[in-house]
Design an enzyme around this catalytic site. Structure first.
Site, PDB file in Angstrom:
ATOM      1  N   GLY A  65       0.783  -1.099   0.003  1.00 49.15           N
ATOM      2  CA  GLY A  65      -0.198   0.145   0.206  1.00 49.15           C
ATOM      3  C   GLY A  65       0.628   1.388  -0.035  1.00 49.15           C
ATOM      4  N   LYS A  92       8.601   0.486   5.438  1.00 54.28           N
ATOM      5  CA  LYS A  92       7.599   1.791   5.069  1.00 54.28           C
ATOM      6  C   LYS A  92       8.837   2.492   4.524  1.00 54.28           C
ATOM      7  CE  LYS A  92       4.765   5.311   6.725  1.00 54.28           C
ATOM      8  NZ  LYS A  92       3.991   5.693   8.060  1.00 54.28           N
ATOM      9  N   GLU A 140      -4.406 -11.121  11.356  1.00 57.06           N
ATOM     10  CA  GLU A 140      -4.814 -12.411  11.584  1.00 57.06           C
ATOM     11  C   GLU A 140      -6.261 -12.711  11.679  1.00 57.06           C
ATOM     12  OE1 GLU A 140      -2.259 -14.378  13.923  1.00 57.06           O
ATOM     13  OE2 GLU A 140      -0.360 -14.335  12.802  1.00 57.06           O
TER      14      GLU A 140
END
Length: 224
Positions: A19, A41, A146
């Site tokens: 993303g 990131k 999860e």
């Protein structure tokens, strides 16, 4: 696709993009040294040379690294100041975001909404105890790891309540998400722990009703 060029980040083997936002892109990567999967990131190239952007990025890493809580994303590593890329390596979360989870659920049971709210409240309590205000608490910054664990992420505009740390935002600049911002943030005032609590309240309202507390056709209407 095969035409996508993935960055080369020191000891991390980047495998795919997960993303991206206005400041950075998040990748899935394997830490070759420790042989484990992580999220990396990476600051956008056009921002790397900006001192203010790198300082803000460094600030996020240092802020979150102080926090050890089951409901807060764990920081593993951060790039040196002289590194070609500015990056933060963290635990790899599976998602989905709270926003995606709620939108995919026909009617969220109030008990589940309450449990999520409690976990977020505990995470914010940990941050506030260390003098860190998140300032952008919203469903997109909460992940359900999860499908079991609530994780508060993205302290990118976190405010450290330290008088010795110079503010990283321009005078009058509004940082945050209009639908979840406290009034003092909208007005450009100082944000503190109560601002995060207000934002948490908007999330609880949204989970319970399916609607945002402050509707509007555009960000300006919402802010007003």
């Amino acid at each position: 696709g095969s035409d996508v060029v993935l960055p080369k980040i020191e000891r991390y083997e980047i495998t795919e993009e997960l993303g991206h936002g206005g400041m950075a892109t998040v990748y899935r990567a394997r830490d070759r040294r420790l042989d484990r999967w992580v999220a990396v990131k990476v600051m956008h190239p056009h921002l790397r040379g900006t001192e203010q952007a790198r300082a803000r990025f460094s600030r996020e890493a240092r802020a979150v690294a102080k926090l050890k809580h089951r409901a807060i994303l764990e920081i593993y590593d951060y790039s040196d100041n002289d590194s070609e890329n500015a990056y933060i390596a963290t635990e790899l979360l599976t998602g989905p975001t709270l926003k995606a989870f709620v939108e995919a659920t026909a009617e969220l049971p109030p008990e589940i909404a309450a449990c999520i709210g409690v976990e977020l409240a505990l995470a914010l309590s940990e941050a506030h105890a260390h003098g860190i205000v998140h300032r952008d608490v919203k469903p997109e910054n909460v992940l359900l790891h999860e499908q079991r664990y609530v994780k508060l992420t993205d302290f990118g505009i976190a405010d450290m309540l330290d008088p010795n740390v110079q503010a990283m935002t321009a005078t009058g600049q509004i940082l945050g998400s209009p639908s979840h911002m406290a009034p003092e943030q909208v007005e450009g005032g100082d944000a503190d722990a109560r601002s995060d609590v207000f934002s948490l309240g908007t999330i609880l309202y949204w989970m319970a009703t399916g609607n945002l507390p402050f509707p509007g056709k555009n960000p300006h209407q919402v802010l007003k």
